[in-house]
Design an enzyme around this catalytic site. Structure first.
Site, PDB file in Angstrom:
ATOM      1  N   SER A   1       0.820  -1.211   0.000  1.00  0.00           N
ATOM      2  CA  SER A   1       0.000   0.000   0.000  1.00  0.00           C
ATOM      3  C   SER A   1       0.856   1.264   0.000  1.00  0.00           C
ATOM      4  O   SER A   1       2.031   1.254   0.371  1.00  0.00           O
ATOM      5  CB  SER A   1      -0.915   0.021   1.221  1.00  0.00           C
ATOM      6  OG  SER A   1      -1.676  -1.150   1.295  1.00  0.00           O
TER       7      SER A   1
HETATM    8  N1  SAH Z   1      -0.828  -4.944   3.899  1.00  0.00           N
HETATM    9  C1  SAH Z   1      -0.044  -5.274   2.732  1.00  0.00           C
HETATM   10  C2  SAH Z   1      -0.678  -4.855   1.419  1.00  0.00           C
HETATM   11  C3  SAH Z   1      -1.892  -5.610   1.159  1.00  0.00           C
HETATM   12  S1  SAH Z   1      -2.353  -5.908  -0.504  1.00  0.00           S
HETATM   13  C4  SAH Z   1       1.345  -4.682   2.811  1.00  0.00           C
HETATM   14  O1  SAH Z   1       1.646  -3.954   3.755  1.00  0.00           O
HETATM   15  O2  SAH Z   1       2.148  -4.978   1.929  1.00  0.00           O
HETATM   16  C5  SAH Z   1      -3.696  -6.961  -0.064  1.00  0.00           C
HETATM   17  C6  SAH Z   1      -3.295  -8.372   0.273  1.00  0.00           C
HETATM   18  O3  SAH Z   1      -4.472  -9.043   0.721  1.00  0.00           O
HETATM   19  C7  SAH Z   1      -2.788  -9.154  -0.918  1.00  0.00           C
HETATM   20  O4  SAH Z   1      -1.545  -9.707  -0.631  1.00  0.00           O
HETATM   21  C8  SAH Z   1      -3.854 -10.232  -1.107  1.00  0.00           C
HETATM   22  O5  SAH Z   1      -3.335 -11.453  -1.567  1.00  0.00           O
HETATM   23  C9  SAH Z   1      -4.415 -10.367   0.284  1.00  0.00           C
HETATM   24  N2  SAH Z   1      -5.770 -10.938   0.361  1.00  0.00           N
HETATM   25  C10 SAH Z   1      -6.790 -10.799  -0.510  1.00  0.00           C
HETATM   26  N3  SAH Z   1      -7.861 -11.478  -0.076  1.00  0.00           N
HETATM   27  C11 SAH Z   1      -7.524 -12.049   1.110  1.00  0.00           C
HETATM   28  C12 SAH Z   1      -8.207 -12.868   2.050  1.00  0.00           C
HETATM   29  N4  SAH Z   1      -9.474 -13.253   1.861  1.00  0.00           N
HETATM   30  N5  SAH Z   1      -7.540 -13.266   3.160  1.00  0.00           N
HETATM   31  C13 SAH Z   1      -6.254 -12.895   3.370  1.00  0.00           C
HETATM   32  N6  SAH Z   1      -5.552 -12.132   2.521  1.00  0.00           N
HETATM   33  C14 SAH Z   1      -6.176 -11.702   1.397  1.00  0.00           C
END
Ligand code: SAH
Length: 246
Positions: free
Chosen positions: A96
């Site tokens: 992010s």
């Molecule tokens: N917080 C992260 C950025 C998140 S991007 C950072 O600091 O880098 C969003 C992430 O959520 C992605 O890696 C995606 O694979 C994950 N994601 C999507 N759906 C999800 C779910 N149902 N459970 C867990 N993770 C999920």
């Protein structure tokens, strides 16, 4: 005596030079990280009408100035690591934008004894930011290679109070519930009921809610002591979608 003083002075200069060398080598990104903080501060000022404040919590800004974001991005992205924007981390996912990480962390109002749940580990950067402010972070990632990479990275960088699990975060982490705060870093179509259940009375959740691939609303949800929810819309945001079977 004069010779002695000169000699002493010279060796002092040499010593301080030697001492400063390893510092430079140790953190070549320090300047870029400071510039990132400035950019976040400006962005907060520009959006102050949404946020209802002119600046974020100084403790949040302090950790933003400490965590090495360049360690959380692929090698090809390192030179962009301190730009105030999201970056690709593989598997179609992103780390992010620093402004969003700082803002979400600020909204959570965490305390030193908080137990945190994060849904969407991604690179592990948000978890690392929280790590320095709370007691423990439990973070779930649905894409196994990303979860493994984040676990390894967080261990190498000694963020020892962060626990990473592969799974569908929609259902939370029942074995570790309840949580003081919950942060969801992927866009959901609705607030997952299991997460509401796993939030302590008095707790706070920050979650982007809306349709996929369009802007969502960042919501701040406070759970009252009697279990009632108060929801505040903060600002339009754009996240990758929350996936899974639910
Ligand atoms: N917080 C992260 C950025 C998140 S991007 C950072 O600091 O880098 C969003 C992430 O959520 C992605 O890696 C995606 O694979 C994950 N994601 C999507 N759906 C999800 C779910 N149902 N459970 C867990 N993770 C999920």
């Amino acid at each position: 005596m004069l010779v002695m003083t000169r000699y002493f002075g010279l060796s002092l200069i040499l010593m301080s030079l030697l001492l400063s060398l390893p510092t430079v080598a140790r953190d070549e990104y320090a300047g870029a990280r400071q510039a990132m903080l400035k950019s976040i501060e400006e962005h907060v000022k520009e959006t102050s009408l949404y946020l209802d404040k002119e600046a974020l919590n100084p403790n949040v800004m302090k950790v933003m100035g400490q965590v090495p974001r360049h360690e959380f991005v692929p090698a090809s992205q390192k030179r962009f690591a301190y730009q105030n924007r999201p970056l690709p981390i593989g598997h179609g996912q992103t780390i992010s934008q620093p402004y969003i990480v700082a803002l979400m962390t600020d909204l959570l109002k965490v305390k030193a004894d908080s137990k945190v749940l994060e849904v969407g580990t991604g690179s592990g950067y948000q978890a690392a930011i929280l790590s320095g402010l709370v007691d423990s972070v439990y973070t779930i990632e649905i894409i196994n290679p990303l979860a493994e990479q984040a676990r390894e990275r967080l261990r190498r960088l000694a963020y020892n109070n962060v626990h990473v699990r592969t799974g569908d975060g929609y259902y939370g982490w029942t074995e570790q519930m309840p949580f003081d705060v919950i942060i969801v870093t992927a866009a959901a179509s609705h607030v997952p009921p299991p997460l509401i259940k796993q939030l302590k009375p008095g707790g706070r959740m920050v979650i982007p809610v809306g349709s996929r691939f369009m802007t969502q609303e960042l919501l701040l949800i406070s759970k009252q002591q009697d279990g009632k929810l108060i929801t505040r819309q903060i600002i339009p945001v754009m996240f990758v979608p929350l996936t899974g079977e639910h």
